[in-house]
Design an enzyme around this catalytic site. Structure first.
Site, PDB file in Angstrom:
ATOM      1  N   PRO A 109     -64.500  14.957  53.125  1.00 15.78           N
ATOM      2  CA  PRO A 109     -65.823  14.490  53.521  1.00 15.78           C
ATOM      3  C   PRO A 109     -65.860  14.298  55.037  1.00 15.78           C
ATOM      4  O   PRO A 109     -64.851  13.952  55.651  1.00 15.78           O
ATOM      5  CB  PRO A 109     -65.975  13.165  52.775  1.00 15.78           C
ATOM      6  CG  PRO A 109     -64.579  12.730  52.477  1.00 15.78           C
ATOM      7  CD  PRO A 109     -63.759  13.970  52.338  1.00 15.78           C
ATOM      8  N   HIS A 110     -67.033  14.555  55.613  1.00 17.12           N
ATOM      9  CA  HIS A 110     -67.121  14.481  57.070  1.00 17.12           C
ATOM     10  C   HIS A 110     -68.564  14.344  57.509  1.00 17.12           C
ATOM     11  O   HIS A 110     -69.483  14.696  56.768  1.00 17.12           O
ATOM     12  CB  HIS A 110     -66.507  15.733  57.709  1.00 17.12           C
ATOM     13  CG  HIS A 110     -67.078  17.017  57.184  1.00 17.12           C
ATOM     14  ND1 HIS A 110     -66.622  17.605  56.030  1.00 17.12           N
ATOM     15  CD2 HIS A 110     -68.071  17.806  57.627  1.00 17.12           C
ATOM     16  CE1 HIS A 110     -67.294  18.718  55.803  1.00 17.12           C
ATOM     17  NE2 HIS A 110     -68.191  18.863  56.752  1.00 17.12           N
ATOM     18  N   ALA A 111     -68.725  13.846  58.728  1.00 18.83           N
ATOM     19  CA  ALA A 111     -70.062  13.779  59.326  1.00 18.83           C
ATOM     20  C   ALA A 111     -69.955  13.597  60.823  1.00 18.83           C
ATOM     21  O   ALA A 111     -69.098  12.865  61.309  1.00 18.83           O
ATOM     22  CB  ALA A 111     -70.852  12.621  58.729  1.00 18.83           C
ATOM     23  N   TYR A 152     -64.743  18.294  66.159  1.00 16.18           N
ATOM     24  CA  TYR A 152     -65.165  18.231  64.753  1.00 16.18           C
ATOM     25  C   TYR A 152     -64.767  19.518  64.027  1.00 16.18           C
ATOM     26  O   TYR A 152     -64.128  19.488  62.970  1.00 16.18           O
ATOM     27  CB  TYR A 152     -66.679  18.025  64.746  1.00 16.18           C
ATOM     28  CG  TYR A 152     -67.359  17.923  63.416  1.00 16.18           C
ATOM     29  CD1 TYR A 152     -67.212  16.796  62.613  1.00 16.18           C
ATOM     30  CD2 TYR A 152     -68.204  18.926  62.969  1.00 16.18           C
ATOM     31  CE1 TYR A 152     -67.882  16.680  61.410  1.00 16.18           C
ATOM     32  CE2 TYR A 152     -68.878  18.823  61.781  1.00 16.18           C
ATOM     33  CZ  TYR A 152     -68.716  17.695  60.996  1.00 16.18           C
ATOM     34  OH  TYR A 152     -69.380  17.588  59.811  1.00 16.18           O
TER      35      TYR A 152
END
Length: 154
Positions: free
Chosen positions: A66-68, A113
């Protein structure tokens, strides 16, 4: 950029007892919040949930990333959890995830990122690496497994 630069021993949770992927996100994001990587925990978690709606971050083999990118993230960071049970993350291969890597990055940090996502994906393709993460007795063994494979593939 190496994964070990983004991940600290304090942000590794072993044997996390969680029922849902959201529970895992909150536990990991809370660690980054404690260290000042995430300024607004609830805002960051909303951004992770919004990203997840675009498509699952369950990459298969029992792993989720999961990432943001988020206004709530003040720096790039990574946290990792190994859960006590597999958790349904709507993974691409149907497996339940027991290894989670949560990536946080400021809105304008596209390079770090994408590098973190790419590097993690390359590491996690190795069966032996995933096995080492699952059998590690402590946080130091997790970091050693990461460092060893990063040196090998760099």
């Amino acid at each position: 950029m190496n994964i070990k630069e983004l991940l600290s021993e304090e942000r590794i949770l072993l044997n996390l007892n969680a029922a849902t992927k959201e529970d895992v996100w909150k536990a990991l994001a809370s660690k980054m919040h404690e260290e000042g990587i995430i300024e607004d925990l609830e805002a960051y978690l909303k951004d992770v949930a919004a990203r997840e709606k675009l498509g699952t971050t369950g990459v298969g083999f029992g792993v989720a990333i999961p990432h943001a990118k988020s206004e709530a993230a003040k720096a790039a960071g990574l946290a990792m959890a190994r859960t006590t049970q597999g958790i349904d993350v709507a993974s691409l291969d149907g497996t339940k995830a027991d290894i989670f890597f949560l990536i946080a990055a400021p809105k304008d940090a596209d390079k770090v990122y994408l590098q973190a996502l790419s590097k993690l994906a390359r590491l996690l393709m190795h069966d032996s690496f995933r096995e080492n993460l699952r059998k590690a007795k402590d946080k130091k063994e997790i970091l050693e497994a990461i460092e060893e494979l990063e040196e090998e593939i760099n």
